[in-house]
Every structure is written in C-alpha cells, then in structure tokens.
Design an enzyme around this catalytic site. Structure first.
Site, PDB file in Angstrom:
ATOM      1  N   PRO A  46       0.771  -1.244   0.000  1.00 36.02           N
ATOM      2  CA  PRO A  46       0.000   0.000   0.000  1.00 36.02           C
ATOM      3  C   PRO A  46       0.805   1.299   0.000  1.00 36.02           C
ATOM      4  O   PRO A  46       0.221   2.368   0.090  1.00 36.02           O
ATOM      5  CB  PRO A  46      -0.795  -0.114   1.308  1.00 36.02           C
ATOM      6  CG  PRO A  46       0.118  -0.859   2.211  1.00 36.02           C
ATOM      7  CD  PRO A  46       0.822  -1.860   1.319  1.00 36.02           C
ATOM      8  N   CYS A  47       2.123   1.237  -0.140  1.00 37.61           N
ATOM      9  CA  CYS A  47       2.918   2.457   0.047  1.00 37.61           C
ATOM     10  C   CYS A  47       2.558   3.582  -0.922  1.00 37.61           C
ATOM     11  O   CYS A  47       2.673   4.749  -0.571  1.00 37.61           O
ATOM     12  CB  CYS A  47       4.416   2.146  -0.022  1.00 37.61           C
ATOM     13  SG  CYS A  47       4.974   1.562  -1.618  1.00 37.61           S
ATOM     14  N   GLN A  48       2.114   3.276  -2.127  1.00 36.29           N
ATOM     15  CA  GLN A  48       1.764   4.316  -3.098  1.00 36.29           C
ATOM     16  C   GLN A  48       0.259   4.514  -3.287  1.00 36.29           C
ATOM     17  O   GLN A  48      -0.153   5.366  -4.075  1.00 36.29           O
ATOM     18  CB  GLN A  48       2.417   4.001  -4.451  1.00 36.29           C
ATOM     19  CG  GLN A  48       3.923   4.067  -4.432  1.00 36.29           C
ATOM     20  CD  GLN A  48       4.432   5.457  -4.102  1.00 36.29           C
ATOM     21  OE1 GLN A  48       3.932   6.458  -4.619  1.00 36.29           O
ATOM     22  NE2 GLN A  48       5.399   5.533  -3.204  1.00 36.29           N
TER      23      GLN A  48
END
Length: 139
Positions: free
Chosen positions: A78-80
């Site tokens: 989910p980092c981006q």
C-alpha cells in the site's frame, strides 16, 4: 467428464479481501487464488504471481501472511496507494470542472475507483463492476 468440443476454459478464482493498513492509512488488498479443477486447494505463491503483471510481481505484489486469515496471500503493497488515489480523484474532479466528464466523484465512488486502480496491477482479474470508472494517473 466429456470434452464438450474443446470449449471448456479453465480459470483460476480468487478470494479478495481489503483490510486497512494502519501504517500507510490506506486500504490494502490481499488475494488468494484457487485452481479451477480443485477449488479447495489454494494456489502457490508462484502460481498467484503468474497472474500479476511482471513489472509488479515481487515488487508491488508480494506473497505475505494475511493479518486476519491463516495462510499466505498475494498482497498489493500500500505504500503508493494514497498518492495514486489522490492523483486519480484530482484528475476526475478536474475533468468534471472542465466539463469533459460528468459529476466529480463522490465519497461512495472511492471503492470503485480503488478497485479500478487494483485492476491495472492485476489485469487478469475481472471484477463485477456495476458502473464504469475512467481514471487517469497523469500528474
């Protein structure tokens, strides 16, 4: 079973779950796949990654333990998600203001837009969309 003229297409099925990632404060997608001939036997991590675009396999999509269900699942990191979703919603809002699209997206549309984003990472998975969402990630 008979061959039925060779018109049988074997497909994989996936169970999809969306959790909330507290660290990134965004949705996080977990998927576990099953072969068409034995829907009780999960696919291996390697088999699940075959359904992911090669640019994303083992980078954006990894095989991780699910936080609430036993077993390993394909997980879209989910980092981006937050940055991409912000860009998509901004572009949809701008298109609505320019008159090139209909109304700006409502809060209720977020899940549909998010699933459209996920389908760009895993194009072999078809979702049951009840509405059409066209989104751009251009900045």
């Amino acid at each position: 079973t008979g061959n039925l003229g060779g018109n049988i297409v074997k497909v994989r099925t996936y169970d999809l779950s969306i959790t909330y990632d507290k660290y990134y404060q965004t949705p996080r997608v977990f998927m576990i796949g099953y072969a068409s001939d034995d829907s009780s036997q999960p696919l291996t991590g390697e088999e699940m990654l075959q359904d992911v675009m090669s640019d994303y396999a083992n980078r954006t999509v990894t095989i991780d333990p699910h936080p609430h269900v036993s077993g390993y699942h394909a997980s879209i990191h989910p980092c981006q998600h937050g940055a991409v979703m912000k860009t998509i919603v901004k572009n949809l809002t701008k298109a609505a203001a320019d008159g090139t699209e209909g109304k700006p997206p409502s809060v209720e549309m977020y899940l549909f837009i998010f699933l459209k984003f996920v389908s760009s990472i895993i194009p072999t998975i078809n979702y049951d969309f009840t509405m059409d969402v066209t989104a751009s990630t251009e900045k």
